[in-house]
Design a protein around this motif. Structure first.
Motif, mmCIF file in Angstrom:
data_model
loop_
_atom_site.group_PDB
_atom_site.id
_atom_site.type_symbol
_atom_site.label_atom_id
_atom_site.label_comp_id
_atom_site.label_asym_id
_atom_site.label_seq_id
_atom_site.Cartn_x
_atom_site.Cartn_y
_atom_site.Cartn_z
ATOM 1 N N GLY A 1 83.739 -1.154 73.817
ATOM 2 C CA GLY A 1 83.506 -1.778 72.534
ATOM 3 C C GLY A 1 83.734 -0.870 71.342
ATOM 4 N N GLN A 2 84.131 0.370 71.573
ATOM 5 C CA GLN A 2 84.437 1.279 70.475
ATOM 6 C C GLN A 2 85.946 1.422 70.329
ATOM 7 N N ILE A 3 86.368 1.809 69.125
ATOM 8 C CA ILE A 3 87.773 2.087 68.834
ATOM 9 C C ILE A 3 87.898 3.581 68.599
ATOM 10 N N GLY A 4 88.879 4.199 69.261
ATOM 11 C CA GLY A 4 89.080 5.630 69.098
ATOM 12 C C GLY A 4 89.713 5.963 67.767
ATOM 13 N N GLY A 5 89.522 7.184 67.323
ATOM 14 C CA GLY A 5 90.146 7.566 66.077
ATOM 15 C C GLY A 5 89.948 9.025 65.741
ATOM 16 N N GLY A 6 90.718 9.456 64.794
ATOM 17 C CA GLY A 6 90.628 10.785 64.223
ATOM 18 C C GLY A 6 90.912 10.661 62.750
ATOM 19 N N SER A 7 91.066 11.787 62.074
ATOM 20 C CA SER A 7 91.243 11.718 60.627
ATOM 21 C C SER A 7 92.542 11.024 60.215
ATOM 22 N N PHE A 8 93.588 11.076 61.033
ATOM 23 C CA PHE A 8 94.851 10.432 60.689
ATOM 24 C C PHE A 8 95.358 9.483 61.767
ATOM 25 N N LEU A 9 94.514 9.105 62.707
ATOM 26 C CA LEU A 9 94.951 8.264 63.810
ATOM 27 C C LEU A 9 93.838 7.299 64.173
ATOM 28 N N GLY A 10 94.204 6.072 64.454
ATOM 29 C CA GLY A 10 93.228 5.069 64.856
ATOM 30 C C GLY A 10 93.903 3.723 65.000
ATOM 31 N N ALA A 11 93.108 2.715 65.268
ATOM 32 C CA ALA A 11 93.657 1.374 65.430
ATOM 33 C C ALA A 11 94.295 0.912 64.126
ATOM 34 N N GLU A 12 95.473 0.323 64.252
ATOM 35 C CA GLU A 12 96.177 -0.176 63.079
ATOM 36 C C GLU A 12 96.442 -1.663 63.149
ATOM 37 N N GLU A 13 96.384 -2.257 64.316
ATOM 38 C CA GLU A 13 96.742 -3.665 64.459
ATOM 39 C C GLU A 13 95.721 -4.397 65.316
ATOM 40 N N LEU A 14 95.594 -5.693 65.050
ATOM 41 C CA LEU A 14 94.748 -6.560 65.843
ATOM 42 C C LEU A 14 95.348 -7.958 65.828
ATOM 43 N N ALA A 15 94.920 -8.781 66.791
ATOM 44 C CA ALA A 15 95.379 -10.167 66.879
ATOM 45 C C ALA A 15 94.198 -11.020 67.303
ATOM 46 N N VAL A 16 94.257 -12.306 66.962
ATOM 47 C CA VAL A 16 93.209 -13.252 67.315
ATOM 48 C C VAL A 16 93.852 -14.417 68.057
ATOM 49 N N ASP A 17 93.245 -14.816 69.195
ATOM 50 C CA ASP A 17 93.803 -15.938 69.951
ATOM 51 C C ASP A 17 93.222 -17.263 69.457
ATOM 52 N N GLY A 18 93.631 -18.364 70.068
ATOM 53 C CA GLY A 18 93.211 -19.692 69.656
ATOM 54 C C GLY A 18 91.728 -19.957 69.801
ATOM 55 N N ASN A 19 91.029 -19.156 70.599
ATOM 56 C CA ASN A 19 89.576 -19.295 70.766
ATOM 57 C C ASN A 19 88.797 -18.351 69.853
ATOM 58 N N GLY A 20 89.510 -17.579 69.056
ATOM 59 C CA GLY A 20 88.847 -16.634 68.161
ATOM 60 C C GLY A 20 88.558 -15.287 68.785
ATOM 61 N N ASN A 21 89.024 -15.044 70.021
ATOM 62 C CA ASN A 21 88.866 -13.723 70.627
ATOM 63 C C ASN A 21 89.766 -12.730 69.905
ATOM 64 N N VAL A 22 89.266 -11.519 69.719
ATOM 65 C CA VAL A 22 89.952 -10.498 68.940
ATOM 66 C C VAL A 22 90.440 -9.394 69.877
ATOM 67 N N TYR A 23 91.710 -9.010 69.743
ATOM 68 C CA TYR A 23 92.309 -7.918 70.513
ATOM 69 C C TYR A 23 92.685 -6.809 69.538
ATOM 70 N N VAL A 24 92.203 -5.598 69.797
ATOM 71 C CA VAL A 24 92.499 -4.457 68.934
ATOM 72 C C VAL A 24 93.346 -3.465 69.732
ATOM 73 N N ALA A 25 94.459 -3.018 69.148
ATOM 74 C CA ALA A 25 95.300 -1.989 69.774
ATOM 75 C C ALA A 25 94.666 -0.632 69.483
ATOM 76 N N ASP A 26 94.063 -0.040 70.504
ATOM 77 C CA ASP A 26 93.372 1.250 70.401
ATOM 78 C C ASP A 26 94.322 2.346 70.855
ATOM 79 N N VAL A 27 95.115 2.851 69.914
ATOM 80 C CA VAL A 27 96.163 3.827 70.210
ATOM 81 C C VAL A 27 95.587 5.148 70.714
ATOM 82 N N VAL A 28 94.405 5.525 70.271
ATOM 83 C CA VAL A 28 93.808 6.800 70.665
ATOM 84 C C VAL A 28 93.374 6.785 72.124
ATOM 85 N N ASN A 29 92.757 5.690 72.566
ATOM 86 C CA ASN A 29 92.256 5.596 73.937
ATOM 87 C C ASN A 29 93.218 4.877 74.880
ATOM 88 N N ASN A 30 94.449 4.594 74.415
ATOM 89 C CA ASN A 30 95.494 3.997 75.251
ATOM 90 C C ASN A 30 95.039 2.703 75.917
#
Length: 184
Positions: free
Chosen positions: A66-95
């Protein structure tokens, strides 16, 4: 928020106005989701269509469920929501992709195709059937709505994925490329 002619209807500051959002998505009810990183604490804000803050979730930075990885210049930049309202976050730091329900409750992480682990997922999109796509190191990976790997297609470069209401795919990078996938 703009009308169809481009005139401003409404505006508000996210994260108290410290810095602008990184990624935006809408749910079927018109709620607006914003992913924040860099100078933020790496989290998601949910707003009503009229700009009222409804929720904050995915506290970070971190690598826990449930956490998103990050640093001072790196972190999640994009997200999407499906038809049921579920949220997907691209967590680039934690792959991984991190999935939340429409209230911001953590559901699960998507990390691999069974053999290979996701590497720096930079974008995420959801089609009308609830399948999830992410661009990861010059490839697009497809998962069903339970996180099961479906397929992988290689691209000349990473890019942003746009899926329209007819499930037409466009990848935007140094140019614009419309693509179609083989039927599964």
């Amino acid at each position: 928020k703009l009308d169809p002619t481009g005139h401003e209807l409404l505006s508000w500051k996210v994260d108290g106005g410290a810095i602008g959002p990184m990624g935006l998505a809408l749910d079927p009810q018109g709620n607006i989701y914003v992913v924040l990183h860099r100078y933020h604490d790496h989290y998601v804000e949910k707003y009503s269509p009229d700009g009222k803050l409804l929720a904050k979730f995915a506290p970070g930075p971190g690598s826990g469920d449930g956490q998103i990885g990050g640093g001072s210049f790196l972190g999640a930049e994009e997200l999407a929501v499906d038809g049921n309202g579920n949220v997907y976050v691209a967590d680039v730091v934690n792959n991984r992709l991190v999935k939340f329900d429409n209230h911001g409750n953590f559901l699960y992480n998507i990390t691999s195709n069974g053999t290979l682990k996701l590497y720096r997922p930079t974008d995420v999109a959801v089609d009308s059937q609830g399948n999830v796509y992410t661009s990861s190191y010059q490839a697009i990976w497809k998962f069903d709505n339970t996180g099961k790997f479906i397929g992988e297609w290689f691209l000349p470069d990473d890019g942003n994925i746009v899926i329209d209401s007819h499930n037409n795919f466009t990848v935007i990078d140094e140019g614009i490329m419309k693509i179609s996938f083989p039927a599964n």
